[in-house]
Design a protein around this motif. Sequence first.
Motif, short mmCIF file in Angstrom:
data_model
loop_
_atom_site.label_atom_id
_atom_site.label_comp_id
_atom_site.label_asym_id
_atom_site.label_seq_id
_atom_site.Cartn_x
_atom_site.Cartn_y
_atom_site.Cartn_z
N TYR A 91 -4.10 7.42 6.43
CA TYR A 91 -5.43 6.97 6.00
C TYR A 91 -6.49 8.03 6.35
CZ TYR A 91 -9.29 3.80 5.06
OH TYR A 91 -10.41 3.21 4.55
N VAL A 98 -13.27 -1.36 6.52
CA VAL A 98 -13.76 -0.27 7.36
C VAL A 98 -15.27 -0.42 7.52
CG1 VAL A 98 -14.04 2.23 7.56
CG2 VAL A 98 -11.91 1.30 6.66
N ALA A 144 -11.80 0.11 11.89
CA ALA A 144 -10.92 -0.28 10.78
C ALA A 144 -10.20 -1.58 11.15
CB ALA A 144 -9.90 0.81 10.49
N ASP A 147 -10.69 8.29 5.53
CA ASP A 147 -11.89 7.74 4.91
C ASP A 147 -13.04 8.72 5.08
OD1 ASP A 147 -13.70 5.94 3.71
OD2 ASP A 147 -14.21 5.06 5.64
N ASP A 148 -13.15 9.63 4.13
CA ASP A 148 -14.23 10.62 4.15
C ASP A 148 -14.23 11.43 5.45
OD1 ASP A 148 -16.39 11.97 3.03
OD2 ASP A 148 -17.88 10.56 3.82
#
Length: 228
Positions: free
Chosen positions: A78, A155, A144, A80-81
């Motif tokens: 994972y 998130v 998360a 996320d940016d």
Amino acid sequence: MKKFLIILCCIIFLPFQSLKAYARIRLENLSVKSFNIPDNAAYIDMLIAMDVNDKDYVPLNEDNMKAYSFDIRKIDEYNDDGFISISCHYKNVYTEMEIKRINDGNNVVAHNSFTLLKSYDGKLFQDADLVSKFIREKRRFKIAVIDDKGNVIQVSKPFDITGKNGDLIIPISYDISNNSFKLIYEHDGAPLYFVRALNPRHLFIFFILVLTVIVAVIVVIRTRHKKK
């Protein structure tokens, strides 16, 4: 003149006395206290802003993740940016991800920790030095929420461990259902907290100006006395 100088000194140094009264509270553990926990929420993880070139990055923190029975591949991969799992990818850290619901009065809450060490007998305890390291490095995080299959179902927005005028001092209070959290930094609730946020260079300039004013006042008063 003496009375004037005494009053002036009291006004100047009073804010700095508050520095002693409100000494820095040290955060010992980066943790999350969750409430309004939905049924499908099984784990909480902390995401940290870091990449593979970070000196503290590891491809997989196997010793930590072997404690969990869910499929870790999804949280392992994972991203996320730029925010990735601290549990999977920060070296030599241990985390408590499982949501263990506890009745707290009329509420059901859970506590999860993300800066832990393991002792020689396998027990986990708080790693305050790692928290201090995060503060020095001004790390950024997200929270998360993971289901029992290992899917990331939610998130949070990012947050800083170091705020504008101080550092995080208590666990994060996280409302899972509303995906919102409360952060309390060092200055919150402390009178005159802004004094502690001043740059040391500005404080030095302030003292020089104050001394200049005092000297000027003394010179003016003495000159007037001589004229009399």
